[in-house]
Write an enzyme that holds these catalytic residues in place. Structure first.
Site, PDB file in Angstrom:
ATOM      1  N   LYS A  19       0.786  -1.274   0.162  1.00 59.69           N
ATOM      2  CA  LYS A  19       0.148   0.030  -0.119  1.00 59.69           C
ATOM      3  C   LYS A  19       0.919   1.422   0.128  1.00 59.69           C
ATOM      4  O   LYS A  19       0.439   2.283  -0.348  1.00 59.69           O
ATOM      5  CB  LYS A  19      -0.625  -0.148   0.822  1.00 59.69           C
ATOM      6  CG  LYS A  19      -2.167  -0.726   1.098  1.00 59.69           C
ATOM      7  CD  LYS A  19      -3.714  -0.540   1.459  1.00 59.69           C
ATOM      8  CE  LYS A  19      -4.413  -1.110   1.291  1.00 59.69           C
ATOM      9  NZ  LYS A  19      -5.699  -1.188   3.007  1.00 59.69           N
ATOM     10  N   LYS A  65     -10.692  -3.330  -2.793  1.00 59.38           N
ATOM     11  CA  LYS A  65     -11.504  -1.861  -2.341  1.00 59.38           C
ATOM     12  C   LYS A  65     -10.857  -0.605  -2.770  1.00 59.38           C
ATOM     13  O   LYS A  65     -11.833   0.113  -3.856  1.00 59.38           O
ATOM     14  CB  LYS A  65     -12.150  -1.317  -1.430  1.00 59.38           C
ATOM     15  CG  LYS A  65     -13.058  -2.375  -0.810  1.00 59.38           C
ATOM     16  CD  LYS A  65     -13.669  -1.330   0.372  1.00 59.38           C
ATOM     17  CE  LYS A  65     -13.902  -2.207   1.490  1.00 59.38           C
ATOM     18  NZ  LYS A  65     -12.878  -2.347   2.894  1.00 59.38           N
ATOM     19  N   LYS A 118      -5.681  -9.215  -6.281  1.00 60.20           N
ATOM     20  CA  LYS A 118      -6.545  -9.563  -5.227  1.00 60.20           C
ATOM     21  C   LYS A 118      -8.051  -8.360  -5.943  1.00 60.20           C
ATOM     22  O   LYS A 118      -7.243  -7.895  -5.819  1.00 60.20           O
ATOM     23  CB  LYS A 118      -6.585  -9.753  -3.641  1.00 60.20           C
ATOM     24  CG  LYS A 118      -7.436  -9.476  -2.790  1.00 60.20           C
ATOM     25  CD  LYS A 118      -6.881  -9.451  -1.407  1.00 60.20           C
ATOM     26  CE  LYS A 118      -6.420  -6.828  -0.843  1.00 60.20           C
ATOM     27  NZ  LYS A 118      -8.029  -7.282  -0.657  1.00 60.20           N
TER      28      LYS A 118
HETATM   29  P1  ATP Z   1      -8.853  -2.802   0.474  1.00 59.07           P
HETATM   30  O1  ATP Z   1      -7.765  -3.266  -0.905  1.00 59.07           O
HETATM   31  O2  ATP Z   1      -8.996  -1.165   0.513  1.00 59.07           O
HETATM   32  O3  ATP Z   1      -7.388  -3.058   1.747  1.00 59.07           O
HETATM   33  P2  ATP Z   1     -10.103  -4.408   1.067  1.00 59.07           P
HETATM   34  O4  ATP Z   1     -11.238  -4.384  -0.627  1.00 59.07           O
HETATM   35  O5  ATP Z   1      -9.125  -5.651   1.489  1.00 59.07           O
HETATM   36  O6  ATP Z   1      -9.854  -3.151   1.035  1.00 59.07           O
HETATM   37  P3  ATP Z   1     -10.967  -4.802   3.486  1.00 59.07           P
HETATM   38  O7  ATP Z   1     -11.883  -3.556   4.596  1.00 59.07           O
HETATM   39  O8  ATP Z   1      -9.408  -4.455   3.834  1.00 59.07           O
HETATM   40  O9  ATP Z   1     -11.407  -4.704   2.290  1.00 59.07           O
HETATM   41  O10 ATP Z   1     -11.392  -5.863   4.061  1.00 59.07           O
HETATM   42  C1  ATP Z   1     -12.261  -6.685   4.628  1.00 59.07           C
HETATM   43  C2  ATP Z   1     -12.518  -8.166   4.547  1.00 59.07           C
HETATM   44  O11 ATP Z   1     -12.857  -8.788   3.793  1.00 59.07           O
HETATM   45  C3  ATP Z   1     -11.406  -8.421   5.299  1.00 59.07           C
HETATM   46  O12 ATP Z   1     -11.602 -10.031   5.674  1.00 59.07           O
HETATM   47  C4  ATP Z   1     -10.727  -9.633   4.304  1.00 59.07           C
HETATM   48  O13 ATP Z   1      -9.924 -10.175   4.196  1.00 59.07           O
HETATM   49  C5  ATP Z   1     -12.265  -9.343   3.298  1.00 59.07           C
HETATM   50  N1  ATP Z   1     -11.394  -9.169   1.641  1.00 59.07           N
HETATM   51  C6  ATP Z   1     -10.938  -8.438   1.318  1.00 59.07           C
HETATM   52  N2  ATP Z   1     -10.453  -8.536   0.340  1.00 59.07           N
HETATM   53  C7  ATP Z   1     -11.047  -9.814  -0.070  1.00 59.07           C
HETATM   54  C8  ATP Z   1     -10.619 -10.603  -1.457  1.00 59.07           C
HETATM   55  N3  ATP Z   1     -10.212 -10.222  -2.835  1.00 59.07           N
HETATM   56  N4  ATP Z   1     -11.372 -11.978  -1.122  1.00 59.07           N
HETATM   57  C9  ATP Z   1     -11.839 -12.260  -0.178  1.00 59.07           C
HETATM   58  N5  ATP Z   1     -11.506 -11.667   0.970  1.00 59.07           N
HETATM   59  C10 ATP Z   1     -10.814  -9.886   0.995  1.00 59.07           C
END
Ligand code: ATP
Ligand code: LTN
Length: 334
Positions: A118, A202, A199
């Site tokens: 990040k 968001k 992956k």
């Molecule tokens: P960012 O990428 O901006 O960090 P994010 O999409 O990873 O955001 P988070 O709020 O960080 O979202 O994650 C919330 C939950 O969703 C966590 O338990 C995380 O492990 C899960 N998660 C996030 N992305 C994925 C994914 N691609 N597949 C499965 N689980 C996910």
């Protein structure tokens, strides 16, 4: 007769941007499925959102927090049986973070892979991006948590939480319960539709059409994203031999349908990828339609949503303040 206590669960999602299919399958859905077997605290972790400097529009953060809480309930979290609250409403989290950060070696934070990736996204790296896992450790440890249900990308942060808790206990006595990560067997790492090596995320989905299906997308948007997902020029629909993009589509289909790998392979054998995409789109729409319907109903009754969140914050505070006091007593603060 002794009544066996339910294991304590804590988890949270950042209200930075719209939630996507990865958040749903890696986190929300598993929370809903196991909620009756555990004693749960689910948090909207808004203090985590500003960690990428300037990434969040302050005008929309508070609204996003309510929207994410509404999605928890829309996905099936029972507001009567679980504690649901917004992190910044319980200031014990920030106070505990300070005490924990003093017991966390800098080298441990420098090693976090999410920090490394990040920090490449921004020109100027804020201190909060580095210390963010300590805030996450505070979230978890304040509630004497046994289990932390998260997607695969958070495994390292939960490991760090365990290390911080053990170090703190060694230094100051038996203050914390040592938690463990619970990662779902399916859906723990949903890849993006446009770049299946990456992956679904968001922060990327926000500025890149075709990256993710968001939970509140229209059917038209979902169709556009799924039908243009990256595949390859073959017709290979066996899990073992599929390219990354096709594997992701097959895995999503498997996670949402609950069908076995064998029956999925039989269904798609010899068919083009267009058919796989169409079937996946159908099951995504079918899974998300009821969530979207409930979400609209919940957001329509804002007073009730605010009441539930205020009640959640009060209950969370009752628990968190006991642990914080234990931390203060152990360290001589106060
Ligand atoms: P960012 O990428 O901006 O960090 P994010 O999409 O990873 O955001 P988070 O709020 O960080 O979202 O994650 C919330 C939950 O969703 C966590 O338990 C995380 O492990 C899960 N998660 C996030 N992305 C994925 C994914 N691609 N597949 C499965 N689980 C996910
Ligand atoms: N860091 C997590 C969100 C998060 C969390 C937590 C998850 C903050 N605090 C406590 C589980 C338990 C993320 O970015 N996905």
């Amino acid at each position: 007769m002794t009544i066996k206590k339910k294991p304590k669960v804590f988890s949270g999602i950042q209200p930075s941007h719209a939630l996507h299919l990865g958040n749903y399958l890696g986190a929300l859905k598993p929370w809903v499925e196991s909620q009756n077997e555990t004693d749960n605290v689910f948090c909207v972790v808004d203090l985590h959102s500003p960690t990428l400097l300037g990434d969040i529009d302050p005008k929309i953060l508070a609204e996003n927090s309510r929207s994410v809480a509404a999605l928890y309930f829309a996905a099936g979290i029972d507001p009567e049986e679980n504690i649901v609250f917004i992190q910044s409403h319980v200031p014990e989290h920030t106070e505990a973070t300070w005490i924990l950060s003093c017991a966390t070696p800098l080298g441990w934070l420098n090693r976090m892979t999410q920090f490394k990736s990040k920090s490449q996204l921004v020109e100027s790296v804020g201190t909060g991006l580095l210390t963010y896992p300590v805030l996450m450790a505070a979230d978890i440890l304040l509630y004497d948590t046994n289990r932390v249900p998260v997607g695969d990308d958070q495994r390292q942060h939960v490991e760090l939480t365990r290390d911080i808790a053990m170090r703190f206990n060694n230094l100051f006595g038996d203050v914390f319960t040592i938690p463990e990560a619970v990662i779902p067997k399916l859906g723990a790492r949903v890849m993006s539709f446009d770049e299946p090596e990456t992956k679904m995320s968001k922060s990327i989905a926000r500025s890149k059409a075709g990256h993710a299906v968001n939970l509140l997308d229209s059917e038209k948007q979902m169709k556009k994203t799924i039908m243009s997902a990256v595949t390859d020029s073959e017709r290979e629909t066996r899990f073992e031999h599929a390219s990354k993009g096709v594997y992701n589509l097959l895995s999503l289909y498997q996670t949402l349908s609950g069908e076995s790998k064998e029956s999925i392979e039989a269904k798609f054998d010899g068919q083009g990828y267009g058919f796989l995409k169409k079937e996946l789109l159908g099951i995504v729409i079918e899974s998300l339609a009821p969530v979207q319907k409930r979400y609209a109903e919940i957001m329509d009754d804002r007073a009730e949503l605010e009441r539930i969140l205020a009640n959640g914050a009060q209950k969370a505070k009752e628990r968190a303040s006991v642990t914080l006091q234990r931390m203060k007593n152990a360290t001589g603060v106060g």
